[in-house]
Design a protein around this motif. Structure first.
Motif, mmCIF file in Angstrom:
data_model
loop_
_atom_site.group_PDB
_atom_site.id
_atom_site.type_symbol
_atom_site.label_atom_id
_atom_site.label_comp_id
_atom_site.label_asym_id
_atom_site.label_seq_id
_atom_site.Cartn_x
_atom_site.Cartn_y
_atom_site.Cartn_z
ATOM 1 N N ALA A 199 69.875 30.907 24.322
ATOM 2 C CA ALA A 199 70.894 31.611 23.540
ATOM 3 C C ALA A 199 71.002 33.094 23.909
ATOM 4 N N TRP A 200 70.170 33.571 24.804
ATOM 5 C CA TRP A 200 70.213 34.984 25.192
ATOM 6 C C TRP A 200 71.442 35.253 26.052
ATOM 7 N N PRO A 201 71.878 36.518 26.128
ATOM 8 C CA PRO A 201 72.987 36.855 27.035
ATOM 9 C C PRO A 201 72.652 36.409 28.466
ATOM 10 N N ALA A 202 73.605 35.797 29.122
ATOM 11 C CA ALA A 202 73.373 35.187 30.438
ATOM 12 C C ALA A 202 72.848 36.175 31.470
ATOM 13 N N ASP A 203 73.405 37.384 31.508
ATOM 14 C CA ASP A 203 72.968 38.368 32.506
ATOM 15 C C ASP A 203 71.501 38.737 32.310
ATOM 16 N N LEU A 204 71.129 38.997 31.084
ATOM 17 C CA LEU A 204 69.752 39.381 30.779
ATOM 18 C C LEU A 204 68.806 38.222 31.086
ATOM 19 N N ARG A 205 69.148 37.057 30.629
ATOM 20 C CA ARG A 205 68.319 35.861 30.847
ATOM 21 C C ARG A 205 68.133 35.612 32.344
ATOM 22 N N GLY A 206 69.212 35.667 33.094
ATOM 23 C CA GLY A 206 69.140 35.435 34.539
ATOM 24 C C GLY A 206 68.274 36.455 35.256
ATOM 25 N N TYR A 207 68.373 37.712 34.828
ATOM 26 C CA TYR A 207 67.580 38.768 35.472
ATOM 27 C C TYR A 207 66.094 38.575 35.193
ATOM 28 N N GLU B 85 59.175 35.724 21.004
ATOM 29 C CA GLU B 85 57.730 35.448 21.001
ATOM 30 C C GLU B 85 57.422 34.169 21.770
ATOM 31 N N GLU B 86 58.166 33.115 21.499
ATOM 32 C CA GLU B 86 57.927 31.850 22.195
ATOM 33 C C GLU B 86 58.248 31.979 23.686
ATOM 34 N N ALA B 87 59.301 32.731 24.006
ATOM 35 C CA ALA B 87 59.654 32.945 25.411
ATOM 36 C C ALA B 87 58.538 33.706 26.121
ATOM 37 N N SER B 88 57.934 34.672 25.432
ATOM 38 C CA SER B 88 56.820 35.430 26.013
ATOM 39 C C SER B 88 55.647 34.512 26.315
ATOM 40 N N ARG B 89 55.343 33.641 25.379
ATOM 41 C CA ARG B 89 54.241 32.691 25.596
ATOM 42 C C ARG B 89 54.536 31.791 26.801
ATOM 43 N N ALA B 90 55.761 31.282 26.877
ATOM 44 C CA ALA B 90 56.144 30.418 28.001
ATOM 45 C C ALA B 90 56.093 31.187 29.317
ATOM 46 N N LEU B 91 56.516 32.448 29.282
ATOM 47 C CA LEU B 91 56.504 33.279 30.482
ATOM 48 C C LEU B 91 55.094 33.395 31.039
ATOM 49 N N ALA C 71 56.496 42.049 35.327
ATOM 50 C CA ALA C 71 57.796 42.703 35.535
ATOM 51 C C ALA C 71 58.843 42.100 34.604
ATOM 52 N N GLY C 72 58.879 40.782 34.524
ATOM 53 C CA GLY C 72 59.820 40.122 33.613
ATOM 54 C C GLY C 72 59.568 40.502 32.167
ATOM 55 N N TYR C 73 58.300 40.586 31.794
ATOM 56 C CA TYR C 73 57.967 40.938 30.413
ATOM 57 C C TYR C 73 58.373 42.377 30.087
ATOM 58 N N ARG C 74 58.238 43.284 31.043
ATOM 59 C CA ARG C 74 58.669 44.676 30.785
ATOM 60 C C ARG C 74 60.158 44.715 30.450
ATOM 61 N N VAL C 75 60.952 43.977 31.210
ATOM 62 C CA VAL C 75 62.394 43.948 30.953
ATOM 63 C C VAL C 75 62.660 43.285 29.604
ATOM 64 N N MET C 76 61.981 42.174 29.335
ATOM 65 C CA MET C 76 62.148 41.492 28.050
ATOM 66 C C MET C 76 61.826 42.428 26.891
ATOM 67 N N SER C 77 60.735 43.149 26.996
ATOM 68 C CA SER C 77 60.319 44.051 25.916
ATOM 69 C C SER C 77 61.350 45.136 25.679
ATOM 70 N N ALA C 78 61.918 45.647 26.760
ATOM 71 C CA ALA C 78 62.890 46.730 26.636
ATOM 72 C C ALA C 78 64.230 46.250 26.098
ATOM 73 N N MET C 79 64.619 45.022 26.441
ATOM 74 C CA MET C 79 65.978 44.600 26.129
ATOM 75 C C MET C 79 66.097 43.415 25.181
ATOM 76 N N ALA C 80 65.037 42.635 25.026
ATOM 77 C CA ALA C 80 65.176 41.402 24.257
ATOM 78 C C ALA C 80 64.173 41.287 23.116
ATOM 79 N N GLY C 81 63.491 42.353 22.804
ATOM 80 C CA GLY C 81 62.454 42.299 21.781
ATOM 81 C C GLY C 81 62.932 41.827 20.426
ATOM 82 N N ASN C 82 64.201 42.017 20.131
ATOM 83 C CA ASN C 82 64.722 41.587 18.827
ATOM 84 C C ASN C 82 65.601 40.335 18.926
ATOM 85 N N LEU C 83 65.602 39.680 20.081
ATOM 86 C CA LEU C 83 66.399 38.460 20.234
ATOM 87 C C LEU C 83 65.612 37.245 19.754
#
Length: 195
Positions: A174-182, A154-160, A138-150
């Motif tokens: 360094a990501w926007p706080a709202d997105l990162r928190g979600y 890639e490293e965050a995906s591996r850690a996830l 679920a977290g990865y789906r949101v990341m892919s939709a909103m943070a793919g170019n941040l």
């Protein structure tokens, strides 16, 4: 999963949290944001799956909310088949080798009882692992939709997927706080519940 008025969802306007809560409330906030027309894209996610929820924002607020409510007495989309649909039992096809069928036939209660018991045991035994995996997806789906170019995606995906929350938080600092928190809330909820 079909989203209804009560489905917990979260909407973003750009990368800023717009609204979190039942889909009916989120949909009305999305309608207001779209009418403001800031130029930022608005995305709505189902909190349990991280999947994007499409909304029909035509009409009045009452009409939007009414479309989200399941119709009373509505038949399920799947055609009725074998089984006991009123009890939630539906017949489906299972493909097994002859030796599997022989073993199932020899079990007390027959094949259906044995299969249900095996599935229930597997769910109990692997429940925590499955919940963690579903949360990460679920977290990865949101990341892919909103943070793919941040930066650090890639490293965050591996850690996830490694379940390394500390490293994930470091890579997404360094990501926007709202997105990162979600994403953290979705991806690590199973860990928080079990820890």
């Amino acid at each position: 999963m079909t989203a209804t008025a009560a489905t917990p969802c979260t909407a973003f306007e750009g990368q800023t949290l717009l609204r979190s809560g039942p889909l009916a409330e989120v949909a009305l906030a999305v309608k207001a944001a779209v009418e403001r027309n800031t130029g930022d894209p608005v995305l709505v996610f189902a909190d349990t799956t991280g999947r994007v929820v499409d909304l029909d924002l035509r009409g009045s607020d009452a009409e939007i909310v009414a479309r989200l409510a399941p119709e009373e007495g509505a038949e399920p989309a799947e055609p009725r088949g074998r089984g006991r649909p009123k009890l939630g039992v539906v017949g489906r096809e299972v493909t097994l080798l002859p030796r599997h069928w022989e073993w199932l036939a020899a079990q007390p209660g027959g094949a259906s009882v044995a299969l249900r018991r095996l599935v229930d045991e597997a769910r109990r035994a692997g429940g925590a692992v499955q919940r963690r995996r579903a949360a990460r997806e679920a977290g990865y789906r949101v990341m892919s939709a909103m943070a793919g170019n941040l930066a650090g995606f890639e490293e965050a995906s591996r850690a996830l997927f490694a379940g390394d929350r500390a490293r994930f938080e470091q890579e997404t600092a360094a990501w926007p706080a709202d997105l990162r928190g979600y994403v953290i809330r979705l991806a690590f909820v199973a860990d928080d519940l079990e820890g």
